[in-house]
Design a protein around this motif. Structure first.
Motif, short mmCIF file in Angstrom:
data_model
loop_
_atom_site.label_atom_id
_atom_site.label_comp_id
_atom_site.label_asym_id
_atom_site.label_seq_id
_atom_site.Cartn_x
_atom_site.Cartn_y
_atom_site.Cartn_z
N GLU A 274 0.90 -1.31 -0.20
CA GLU A 274 -0.35 0.16 -0.52
C GLU A 274 0.99 1.18 -0.10
N GLN A 275 1.84 1.18 1.10
CA GLN A 275 2.70 1.80 0.68
C GLN A 275 3.95 2.43 -0.36
N GLU A 276 4.09 1.08 -0.98
CA GLU A 276 4.70 1.79 -2.36
C GLU A 276 3.80 1.88 -3.33
N ALA A 277 2.64 1.52 -3.43
CA ALA A 277 1.59 2.12 -4.61
C ALA A 277 0.93 4.02 -4.17
#
Length: 79
Positions: free
Chosen positions: A74-77
């Motif tokens: 989620e953080q990378e997205a």
């Protein structure tokens, strides 16, 4: 000789004998645990994993690894 059939309760199969549960578990490496309960013998996909039942695929519990994997994705997205 026919294979012993499990009884179904709340979506989990219970065998009357340990050998019957062990025979089922031996059918695949993803069902390693055979446990004794009051209803009979159940087969589990590892510690804290799900139990064998109709239409259930083995899913061992991975602890917090799943949580952290989802969080990282989620953080990378979001970047």
């Amino acid at each position: 000789m026919s294979r012993p059939q499990p009884r179904l309760h709340a979506g989990v199969w219970y065998w009357l004998t340990r050998d019957g549960a062990r025979d089922f578990a031996a059918g695949g490496p993803l069902w390693p645990r055979v446990l004794k309960y009051g209803r009979g013998w159940a087969v589990q996909a590892g510690p804290s994993g799900n139990y064998a039942g109709p239409g259930i695929e083995p899913r061992p519990w991975r602890g917090l690894a799943d949580f952290y994997d989802r969080r990282r994705a989620e953080q990378e997205a979001a970047r």
